[in-house]
Structures are given as structure tokens and as C-alpha cells.
Design an enzyme around this catalytic site. Structure first.
Site, PDB file in Angstrom:
ATOM      1  N   ASP A   1      77.206  18.829 -82.825  1.00 32.21           N
ATOM      2  CA  ASP A   1      76.726  19.136 -81.280  1.00 32.21           C
ATOM      3  C   ASP A   1      75.192  19.689 -81.489  1.00 32.21           C
ATOM      4  OD1 ASP A   1      79.007  18.036 -80.208  1.00 32.21           O
ATOM      5  OD2 ASP A   1      79.142  19.397 -78.705  1.00 32.21           O
TER       6      ASP A   1
ATOM      7  N   LYS B   1      74.600  15.707 -74.262  1.00 30.09           N
ATOM      8  CA  LYS B   1      75.560  16.943 -73.654  1.00 30.09           C
ATOM      9  C   LYS B   1      74.750  17.847 -72.807  1.00 30.09           C
ATOM     10  CE  LYS B   1      77.926  20.902 -75.502  1.00 30.09           C
ATOM     11  NZ  LYS B   1      78.506  21.625 -76.639  1.00 30.09           N
TER      12      LYS B   1
ATOM     13  N   LYS C   1      78.511  14.174 -72.318  1.00 29.64           N
ATOM     14  CA  LYS C   1      79.446  15.410 -72.523  1.00 29.64           C
ATOM     15  C   LYS C   1      78.956  16.403 -71.692  1.00 29.64           C
ATOM     16  CE  LYS C   1      81.040  18.989 -75.554  1.00 29.64           C
ATOM     17  NZ  LYS C   1      81.182  19.110 -77.130  1.00 29.64           N
TER      18      LYS C   1
END
EC number: 4.1.2.4
Length: 227
Positions: free
Chosen positions: A84, A146, A188
Site C-alpha cells: 500500500d 485506495k 480499497k
């Protein structure tokens, strides 16, 4: 629903014992991935068997030079299945789009095919900035957009009229843009997901089904999402 969850323990004061205990809990719950700070990656690698290991990169500010970010990604890729990576937020806010593009293409490229989720930090973005950034994320070869680190500063977000936590409306907007542009990206959502009802509303808003290669939910409290 747990098969869509990225269980994250990222507070800076967490001890190795707490993080390892979290890894054991991740295995028990059967979440999609367990997300930790880079310093704990080698230790957690010894614990996880079924659950994917995810490391955050340049978290939570996205403020390191590209060469440093890429070197860390390349090293972490020896241990983890997923990364991430925080987008270079300062460059985004400065509208230095060529530099943002160069950074993300380089850093994502250093991942060696690992699943990459680029954290765009939605609370800090105007509409113009977020859509330009989504385009660059897609071009970089990343696998997911994300939404947030979960550590965004509320005061600045409020100036822009943005919530600091995940909402179905924001999830729907990201997914809609991905569909309209024909991008092969997952979504996400992270930050403030505390109930199964919240999680279900976000999943429904994304509209990509319950496929963990297209939908993830980031939370530090995965137990509450058991259904």
C-alpha cells in the site's frame, strides 16, 4: 465479508508483540491481507501462512524522494505479496503532474508484480486533483485505488468540504470513474469502517461484487465485520 478485509495495525506506538499477535488474529479470521509498517515485515513474515502480507510505503505522508520510495518497495517485495503505497501528496497538491507520473510509474514498477494499492488520500483532494491522480494511478500499473491512510488531518479536509472517513458516496464516485474510463482497477476503502452495516453499504456502492481482486476494506477492527 472478511475475505475482502485488509486488517491493518499501523499506529506508530504498537509493539512487536502487539503486531505479531495481530498477525495471529489475521490468520484466525481469514482476512485477505494483514497490513503493517515496514519495520515489522520480517517478523510478521514468519507468522503468516494463509493470509497475504502487506506493507505500507512512505506512510502516511507520501513525502520521500522517488529513489528512496522505489528502493524500499524493491526490498519489501522480497517479503510481501502486497504493498500500500502513499501517492506523493505534496506533488499532487502542487499540481506537478509530470513528477507525480514519473514517481508512481517508477515506484509501482519497483514492486516486481506484487499487488499495489496506491493511497490517494481523498480527504486532501479537490475533484480536479483526484481525477488527475486516478488517471496516473491507472497508467502506473497499480492494481487498486485506495481511498485514505486513515490518518488524514480533519481541519484541512474540512476546508475542502471532504469527510475524513470512508463513505458509500465516495466509494461510488471512485468506482464510477473507474468504470467510465475502462480502467482495470480495484477499489480499497479505508478509514472509519467500524460496523458490518457500513462495510456492506460501501461494498454495494462500489458495485464490483465481492471479489477481493476488485474490492478491499481496510480496518483495524476486523472482528466487527464478521457476518
Amino acid at each position: 465479508m472478511l475475505h475482502l478485509v485488509d486488517y491493518a495495525l499501523l499506529k506508530p506506538y504498537l509493539t512487536l508483540e502487539e503486531v505479531v499477535r495481530g498477525a495471529q488474529r489475521a490468520e484466525e479470521l481469514g482476512v485477505a491481507a494483514y497490513c503493517v509498517n515496514p519495520v515489522y515485515v520480517p517478523y510478521v513474515r514468519r507468522v503468516l501462512r494463509r493470509v497475504k502480507l502487506c506493507a505500507v510505503v512512505d506512510f502516511p505522508f507520501g513525502a520521500m524522494p522517488t529513489a528512496v520510495r522505489a528502493a524500499l518497495v524493491e526490498r519489501l517485495a522480497d517479503y510481501v505479496e502486497e504493498l500500500d503505497i502513499v501517492a506523493p501528496i505534496g506533488l499532487v497538491k502542487s499540481h506537478m503532474w509530470a513528477d507525480v507520473r514519473r514517481d508512481l510509474i517508477t515506484v509501482v514498477g519497483a514492486a516486481g508484480g506484487r499487488v499495489v494499492k496506491v493511497i490517494v488520500e481523498e480527504p486532501y483532494l479537490t475533484d480536479e486533483e483526484r481525477y488527475r491522480l486516478y488517471d496516473i494511478v491507472a497508467e502506473s500499473g497499480a492494481h487498486f485505488i485506495k481511498s485514505s491512510t486513515g490518518f488524514a488531518e480533519e481541519g484541512y479536509a474540512k476546508q475542502l468540504g471532504n469527510p475524513i472517513y470512508s463513505t458509500p458516496e465516495r466509494a461510488a464516485a471512485i468506482a464510477r470513474y473507474i468504470r467510465e474510463r475502462g480502467y482495470k482497477l480495484g477499489v480499497k476503502m479505508a478509514g472509519g469502517i467500524r460496523t458490518a452495516e457500513q462495510a456492506k453499504a460501501i461494498i454495494d456502492a462500489i458495485g464490483f461484487g465481492i471479489d477481493p481482486t476488485r474490492v478491499r476494506l481496510g480496518t483495524s477492527t476486523p472482528e466487527v465485520l464478521k457476518t
